[in-house]
Design an enzyme around this catalytic site. Structure first.
Site, mmCIF file in Angstrom:
data_model
loop_
_atom_site.group_PDB
_atom_site.id
_atom_site.type_symbol
_atom_site.label_atom_id
_atom_site.label_comp_id
_atom_site.label_asym_id
_atom_site.label_seq_id
_atom_site.Cartn_x
_atom_site.Cartn_y
_atom_site.Cartn_z
ATOM 1 N N HIS A 45 110.582 4.053 28.031
ATOM 2 C CA HIS A 45 111.902 4.318 28.707
ATOM 3 C C HIS A 45 112.638 3.100 28.709
ATOM 4 O O HIS A 45 112.134 2.207 29.160
ATOM 5 C CB HIS A 45 111.661 4.846 30.160
ATOM 6 C CG HIS A 45 112.991 5.318 30.826
ATOM 7 N ND1 HIS A 45 113.633 6.595 30.257
ATOM 8 C CD2 HIS A 45 113.823 4.865 31.641
ATOM 9 C CE1 HIS A 45 114.669 6.574 30.985
ATOM 10 N NE2 HIS A 45 114.903 5.666 31.739
ATOM 11 N N MET A 66 113.146 13.657 23.090
ATOM 12 C CA MET A 66 114.072 13.650 24.115
ATOM 13 C C MET A 66 113.986 15.148 24.566
ATOM 14 O O MET A 66 115.244 15.818 25.050
ATOM 15 C CB MET A 66 115.577 13.618 23.546
ATOM 16 C CG MET A 66 115.749 12.090 22.848
ATOM 17 S SD MET A 66 115.120 10.665 23.981
ATOM 18 C CE MET A 66 116.899 10.489 25.010
ATOM 19 N N ARG A 67 112.958 15.670 24.966
ATOM 20 C CA ARG A 67 112.875 17.162 25.554
ATOM 21 C C ARG A 67 111.852 16.991 26.838
ATOM 22 O O ARG A 67 111.011 16.234 26.736
ATOM 23 C CB ARG A 67 112.140 18.063 24.773
ATOM 24 C CG ARG A 67 112.542 18.223 23.315
ATOM 25 C CD ARG A 67 113.975 19.064 23.176
ATOM 26 N NE ARG A 67 114.174 20.218 24.010
ATOM 27 C CZ ARG A 67 115.430 20.556 24.318
ATOM 28 N NH1 ARG A 67 116.339 19.912 24.146
ATOM 29 N NH2 ARG A 67 115.295 21.789 24.841
ATOM 30 N N VAL A 68 112.452 17.536 27.805
ATOM 31 C CA VAL A 68 111.878 17.449 29.288
ATOM 32 C C VAL A 68 110.630 18.323 29.058
ATOM 33 O O VAL A 68 110.577 19.560 28.594
ATOM 34 C CB VAL A 68 112.869 18.078 30.338
ATOM 35 C CG1 VAL A 68 112.041 18.131 31.604
ATOM 36 C CG2 VAL A 68 113.874 17.076 30.312
ATOM 37 N N LEU A 69 109.300 17.988 29.463
ATOM 38 C CA LEU A 69 108.291 18.749 29.189
ATOM 39 C C LEU A 69 108.018 19.298 30.599
ATOM 40 O O LEU A 69 108.148 18.746 31.522
ATOM 41 C CB LEU A 69 107.106 17.708 28.999
ATOM 42 C CG LEU A 69 107.225 17.310 27.324
ATOM 43 C CD1 LEU A 69 106.134 15.855 27.453
ATOM 44 C CD2 LEU A 69 107.050 18.136 26.256
ATOM 45 N N LYS A 117 114.720 -3.805 20.510
ATOM 46 C CA LYS A 117 113.541 -4.930 19.959
ATOM 47 C C LYS A 117 112.647 -5.112 20.899
ATOM 48 O O LYS A 117 111.330 -5.443 20.484
ATOM 49 C CB LYS A 117 114.568 -6.206 19.906
ATOM 50 C CG LYS A 117 115.428 -6.245 18.584
ATOM 51 C CD LYS A 117 115.994 -7.825 18.316
ATOM 52 C CE LYS A 117 116.817 -7.600 17.205
ATOM 53 N NZ LYS A 117 117.494 -8.914 17.040
ATOM 54 N N ASP A 140 110.240 10.486 33.968
ATOM 55 C CA ASP A 140 110.212 9.267 34.101
ATOM 56 C C ASP A 140 109.631 8.589 35.144
ATOM 57 O O ASP A 140 110.177 7.535 35.626
ATOM 58 C CB ASP A 140 111.662 8.577 33.702
ATOM 59 C CG ASP A 140 112.422 9.113 32.472
ATOM 60 O OD1 ASP A 140 111.810 9.409 31.658
ATOM 61 O OD2 ASP A 140 113.771 9.152 32.348
ATOM 62 N N ARG A 194 111.026 26.597 27.740
ATOM 63 C CA ARG A 194 110.340 25.559 27.181
ATOM 64 C C ARG A 194 108.536 25.950 26.952
ATOM 65 O O ARG A 194 108.324 25.239 26.382
ATOM 66 C CB ARG A 194 110.553 24.511 28.485
ATOM 67 C CG ARG A 194 111.883 23.902 28.712
ATOM 68 C CD ARG A 194 111.893 22.841 30.006
ATOM 69 N NE ARG A 194 113.217 22.453 30.054
ATOM 70 C CZ ARG A 194 113.825 21.662 29.545
ATOM 71 N NH1 ARG A 194 113.388 21.130 28.329
ATOM 72 N NH2 ARG A 194 115.091 21.491 29.674
ATOM 73 N N GLU A 225 111.261 -3.062 23.028
ATOM 74 C CA GLU A 225 110.591 -1.806 23.058
ATOM 75 C C GLU A 225 109.606 -1.817 21.946
ATOM 76 O O GLU A 225 108.210 -1.554 22.019
ATOM 77 C CB GLU A 225 111.505 -0.470 22.870
ATOM 78 C CG GLU A 225 112.373 -0.206 24.151
ATOM 79 C CD GLU A 225 113.206 0.714 23.840
ATOM 80 O OE1 GLU A 225 112.473 1.945 23.299
ATOM 81 O OE2 GLU A 225 114.457 0.889 24.217
HETATM 82 C C1 GAR Z 1 114.464 4.367 22.612
HETATM 83 O O1 GAR Z 1 115.395 3.412 23.191
HETATM 84 C C2 GAR Z 1 113.703 4.804 23.806
HETATM 85 O O2 GAR Z 1 113.258 3.980 24.722
HETATM 86 C C3 GAR Z 1 114.605 5.885 24.209
HETATM 87 O O3 GAR Z 1 115.072 6.505 23.015
HETATM 88 C C4 GAR Z 1 114.970 5.608 22.252
HETATM 89 C C5 GAR Z 1 114.651 6.186 20.746
HETATM 90 O O4 GAR Z 1 114.937 5.247 19.570
HETATM 91 N N1 GAR Z 1 113.834 7.062 24.728
HETATM 92 C C6 GAR Z 1 114.464 7.583 26.078
HETATM 93 O O5 GAR Z 1 115.456 7.494 26.414
HETATM 94 C C7 GAR Z 1 113.409 8.555 26.648
HETATM 95 N N2 GAR Z 1 113.976 9.126 27.936
HETATM 96 P P1 GAR Z 1 113.504 5.378 18.397
HETATM 97 O O6 GAR Z 1 113.831 6.808 17.827
HETATM 98 O O7 GAR Z 1 114.396 4.456 17.443
HETATM 99 O O8 GAR Z 1 112.286 4.973 18.887
#
Ligand code: GAR
Length: 199
Positions: free
Chosen positions: A110, A91-94, A173, A146, A66, A175
């Protein structure tokens, strides 16, 4: 002073597009970079179509190292000189080392009402628990996954016939409304949380 925003994605980047589309007019920020750990992430092309610089640093050749991956990711990031770093489906843990370099300047979205359902499969977990409500959270990123101060939440009622897929679509939606609202406030120097009215 206008703030510079870099956005990290791993996939389609619909949240990233919502952020890009919001940064116009009197918005206190403008995008400076969209970067991904996946060179094939569909969001990269969509950002480029909008004239935003993009970068890809494939995590796979680093084979789980990492720190080495993050060092490579830092190069285009530092060159873009962002004031704010937004994780949008990244989607990578930092590592703690990376997070500490962006402390107080890195946001994440999230798909759950944190502190509930950190990690993955949030929609299925909310359904399995029989929750009445579900939603999404934008928070400041700290070393714990998170976690970190909540900067905004949006919620909805779970319907009897919801599946993980229908719930995911309805939360997504939300988000797209929540993240731009939080970024606008955060970029203006206001860290008080945004709570959207329920749909
Ligand atoms: C979104 O629902 C976001 O909240 C989630 O991935 C999706 C990405 O959609 N993130 C996580 O789960 C992070 N742990 P998008 O690429 O269309 O924005």
């Amino acid at each position: 002073m206008t703030k510079r925003v870099a956005i990290l994605i791993s996939g389609g980047g619909s949240n990233m597009l919502a952020l890009l589309d919001s940064m116009t007019g009197d918005h206190p920020a403008r995008p400076c970079l969209v970067a991904s750990n996946d060179p094939a992430a569909a969001g990269l092309a969509r950002a480029a179509e909008r004239g935003v610089p993009t970068a890809a640093v494939d995590h796979r050749p680093f084979k789980g190292d990492r720190q080495a991956f993050e060092a490579a990711l830092m190069e285009p990031l530092l060159a873009a000189k962002p004031d704010i770093l937004c994780l949008a489906g990244f989607m990578r843990v930092l590592t703690e080392g990376f997070v500490s370099q962006w402390q107080g300047r890195m946001l994440n979205i999230h798909p759950s009402l944190l502190p509930k359902y950190k990690g993955l499969n949030t929609h299925a977990r909310a359904l399995e628990a029989g929750d009445a409500q579900h939603g999404c959270t934008v928070h400041e990123v700290t070393a714990a996954l998170d976690d970190g101060p909540i900067l905004g939440q949006a919620r909805l009622d779970i319907q009897n016939d919801d599946t993980p897929e229908t719930l995911a679509a309805r939360v997504l939606k939300l988000e797209h409304q929540l993240y731009p609202a939080v970024l606008r406030r955060f970029a203006a120097g206001d860290r008080s949380p945004v709570f959207l009215p329920e749909p």
